[in-house]
Design an enzyme around this catalytic site. Structure first.
Site, PDB file in Angstrom:
ATOM      1  N   LYS A 117      29.518  33.877  27.718  1.00  0.00           N
ATOM      2  CA  LYS A 117      28.093  34.216  27.594  1.00  0.00           C
ATOM      3  C   LYS A 117      27.558  33.809  26.240  1.00  0.00           C
ATOM      4  O   LYS A 117      26.442  33.307  26.126  1.00  0.00           O
ATOM      5  CB  LYS A 117      27.867  35.717  27.823  1.00  0.00           C
ATOM      6  CG  LYS A 117      28.017  36.108  29.275  1.00  0.00           C
ATOM      7  CD  LYS A 117      27.656  37.561  29.498  1.00  0.00           C
ATOM      8  CE  LYS A 117      27.954  37.971  30.935  1.00  0.00           C
ATOM      9  NZ  LYS A 117      27.856  39.412  31.154  1.00  0.00           N
ATOM     10  N   LYS A 201      31.929  31.114  40.246  1.00  0.00           N
ATOM     11  CA  LYS A 201      31.748  32.353  41.017  1.00  0.00           C
ATOM     12  C   LYS A 201      30.269  32.550  41.359  1.00  0.00           C
ATOM     13  O   LYS A 201      29.393  32.106  40.596  1.00  0.00           O
ATOM     14  CB  LYS A 201      32.307  33.557  40.259  1.00  0.00           C
ATOM     15  CG  LYS A 201      31.473  33.979  39.092  1.00  0.00           C
ATOM     16  CD  LYS A 201      31.824  35.379  38.581  1.00  0.00           C
ATOM     17  CE  LYS A 201      30.865  35.691  37.436  1.00  0.00           C
ATOM     18  NZ  LYS A 201      30.985  36.960  36.822  1.00  0.00           N
ATOM     19  N   LYS A 204      24.608  36.351  39.485  1.00  0.00           N
ATOM     20  CA  LYS A 204      23.157  36.577  39.412  1.00  0.00           C
ATOM     21  C   LYS A 204      22.469  35.485  38.612  1.00  0.00           C
ATOM     22  O   LYS A 204      21.292  35.227  38.792  1.00  0.00           O
ATOM     23  CB  LYS A 204      22.879  37.912  38.711  1.00  0.00           C
ATOM     24  CG  LYS A 204      23.314  39.113  39.520  1.00  0.00           C
ATOM     25  CD  LYS A 204      23.399  40.375  38.660  1.00  0.00           C
ATOM     26  CE  LYS A 204      24.407  41.328  39.258  1.00  0.00           C
ATOM     27  NZ  LYS A 204      24.648  42.542  38.511  1.00  0.00           N
TER      28      LYS A 204
HETATM   29  P1  TYM Z   1      28.527  43.190  37.444  1.00  0.00           P
HETATM   30  O1  TYM Z   1      27.285  43.988  37.540  1.00  0.00           O
HETATM   31  O2  TYM Z   1      28.454  41.819  36.884  1.00  0.00           O
HETATM   32  O3  TYM Z   1      29.208  43.040  38.859  1.00  0.00           O
HETATM   33  C1  TYM Z   1      29.414  44.178  39.653  1.00  0.00           C
HETATM   34  C2  TYM Z   1      30.696  44.051  40.460  1.00  0.00           C
HETATM   35  O4  TYM Z   1      30.652  42.902  41.322  1.00  0.00           O
HETATM   36  C3  TYM Z   1      31.824  42.125  41.128  1.00  0.00           C
HETATM   37  N1  TYM Z   1      31.475  40.711  41.326  1.00  0.00           N
HETATM   38  C4  TYM Z   1      32.120  39.883  42.162  1.00  0.00           C
HETATM   39  N2  TYM Z   1      33.173  40.059  42.981  1.00  0.00           N
HETATM   40  C5  TYM Z   1      33.585  38.988  43.719  1.00  0.00           C
HETATM   41  N3  TYM Z   1      32.974  37.775  43.671  1.00  0.00           N
HETATM   42  C6  TYM Z   1      31.925  37.547  42.850  1.00  0.00           C
HETATM   43  N4  TYM Z   1      31.333  36.353  42.822  1.00  0.00           N
HETATM   44  C7  TYM Z   1      31.444  38.626  42.053  1.00  0.00           C
HETATM   45  N5  TYM Z   1      30.430  38.754  41.143  1.00  0.00           N
HETATM   46  C8  TYM Z   1      30.469  40.041  40.718  1.00  0.00           C
HETATM   47  C9  TYM Z   1      32.245  42.400  39.691  1.00  0.00           C
HETATM   48  O5  TYM Z   1      33.603  42.112  39.493  1.00  0.00           O
HETATM   49  C10 TYM Z   1      31.927  43.871  39.564  1.00  0.00           C
HETATM   50  O6  TYM Z   1      32.982  44.664  40.089  1.00  0.00           O
HETATM   51  N6  TYM Z   1      31.002  44.944  33.551  1.00  0.00           N
HETATM   52  C11 TYM Z   1      30.724  45.211  34.947  1.00  0.00           C
HETATM   53  C12 TYM Z   1      29.970  46.500  35.175  1.00  0.00           C
HETATM   54  C13 TYM Z   1      30.616  47.705  34.604  1.00  0.00           C
HETATM   55  C14 TYM Z   1      31.786  48.344  35.090  1.00  0.00           C
HETATM   56  C15 TYM Z   1      31.998  49.462  34.236  1.00  0.00           C
HETATM   57  C16 TYM Z   1      32.655  48.075  36.151  1.00  0.00           C
HETATM   58  C17 TYM Z   1      30.209  48.406  33.522  1.00  0.00           C
HETATM   59  N7  TYM Z   1      31.027  49.469  33.293  1.00  0.00           N
HETATM   60  C18 TYM Z   1      33.089  50.314  34.414  1.00  0.00           C
HETATM   61  C19 TYM Z   1      33.737  48.933  36.333  1.00  0.00           C
HETATM   62  C20 TYM Z   1      33.945  50.029  35.477  1.00  0.00           C
HETATM   63  C21 TYM Z   1      29.896  44.053  35.447  1.00  0.00           C
HETATM   64  O7  TYM Z   1      29.426  43.256  34.731  1.00  0.00           O
HETATM   65  O8  TYM Z   1      29.657  44.055  36.723  1.00  0.00           O
END
Ligand code: TYM
Length: 337
Positions: A117, A201, A204
């Site tokens: 990022k 992947k 968003k």
């Molecule tokens: P975020 O908001 O980017 O994504 C949310 C969840 O979706 C999963 N994900 C995917 N899984 C499979 N294929 C994809 N293309 C794909 N894109 C996203 C992510 O792995 C995630 O599980 N840092 C985290 C949010 C967070 C969090 C936490 C998660 C903050 N605190 C504590 C677990 C525990 C994040 O950016 O998710």
């Protein structure tokens, strides 16, 4: 009667757009729903993490509610699980500070998502918040004494950091200071790829044509799947290296129908990519139709949604304040009550 306490699961999704996408659903949200009967689940709309991309305040407010509605529409049950908004439980940021003081600068610098990022925005656009993002995530997990963390593959390294920090706290302040968490990553749906660039992947921040948003209308979904990049040749086979586009479609198909990839491949023997795409488009449309309707219903009843989030906030705080107090006490901070 002897009663074994249930293990706790924690996870979160950022409210960074109006609709979650298929990667969020298959990689995370669907596992959350499945874990509800076996674990004490705590699920959060992680709005503080979303601040790292400087969202418009009015858009953020709307997205927090839209994200919570989508959790519920996917099947997160507020009678079974705690559903709340991260910023409403101050112990997350309080614990972040304590964890900042035991996290190495080099350790945080090695987080690959931070490196990716920050490379995109360039040095001057990188904030301390973006750097500290994984530590806030570790605080999210540790402040609930979570045993398991259901996430997609891209979050593995962040969950590893939270494990390392928990182990470090236990070494420094004694066993029982922090629960050491473990990632739960379902291999088949761990990484859903972009439909236009099946080596990246689904995300968003990708181009619209490569993403299926859960709230997309049937026409858009069908168009996106039908124009997904496939590979040269016409045989439908499972070969993620040589045919990543077809493999991605097969993985989505398999995850949504709970059928083995090998079985799907054998059903499509002698058929063309176009057949696979039309059938998959229909499967995605029909899976998401009730989801979209339920989300709209929930968003049209703000009182119901607010009530659920308020109840979630209270239940989350009850857990987080106890765990934070225990960890802060081990650090030598005076009790606040
Ligand atoms: P975020 O908001 O980017 O994504 C949310 C969840 O979706 C999963 N994900 C995917 N899984 C499979 N294929 C994809 N293309 C794909 N894109 C996203 C992510 O792995 C995630 O599980 N840092 C985290 C949010 C967070 C969090 C936490 C998660 C903050 N605190 C504590 C677990 C525990 C994040 O950016 O998710």
């Amino acid at each position: 009667m002897f009663c074994v306490p249930r293990l706790r699961a924690f996870s979160g999704i950022q409210p960074t757009s109006n609709s979650l996408h298929l990667g969020n659903y298959l990689g995370a949200l669907r596992q959350w729903v499945r874990l509800q009967d076996a674990y004490d689940c705590v699920y959060s709309v992680v709005d503080l993490h979303a601040l790292t991309v400087a969202p418009d305040p009015a858009a953020l407010r709307e997205r927090v509610r839209a994200t919570a509605a989508q959790f519920l529409a996917a099947g997160v049950d507020p009678d079974k699980s705690v559903l709340f908004v991260q910023s409403q439980v101050p112990e997350h940021t309080q614990l972040t500070w304590l964890l900042n003081c035991v996290t190495g600068f080099g350790e945080a610098s090695r987080m690959t998502q931070f490196k990716d990022k920050s490379a995109k925005v360039g040095d001057r656009g990188v904030t301390v918040g973006l750097f500290d993002y994984p530590v806030l995530m570790a605080a999210d997990i540790l402040v609930y004494d979570a045993h398991v963390v259901p996430v997609g593959e891209d979050q593995r390294q962040h969950v590893e950091l939270s494990r390392d920090l928990a182990i470090r706290l236990n070494k420094r302040f004694g066993e029982g200071t922090a629960q050491v968490p473990e990632a739960v990553i379902v291999k088949a749906a761990a990484k859903i790829y972009d439909l236009q660039d099946p080596t990246a992947k689904m995300s968003k921040t990708g181009q619209a044509a490569g993403i299926i948003e859960l709230l997309d209308d049937p026409k858009t979904i069908t168009k996106r799947i039908k124009s997904a990049v496939t590979d040269s040749g016409s045989q439908i086979t499972w070969d993620p290296d040589a045919k990543p586009g077809v493999a991605n479609l097969l993985a989505i198909y398999s995850a949504l129908t709970d059928r083995a990839v090998s079985q799907i491949v054998s059903d499509y023997q002698g058929k063309l990519y176009g057949h696979l795409k039309s059938d998959l488009a229909e499967i995605v449309v029909e899976t998401l139709r009730p989801f979209r309707e339920r989300t709209a219903e929930l968003l049209s009843d703000p009182g119901l949604l607010d009530g659920i989030l308020e109840q979630g906030r209270e239940r989350a705080r009850a857990i987080a304040s106890g765990v934070y107090g225990r960890i802060a006490g081990r650090f030598g901070l005076l009790a606040t009550r």
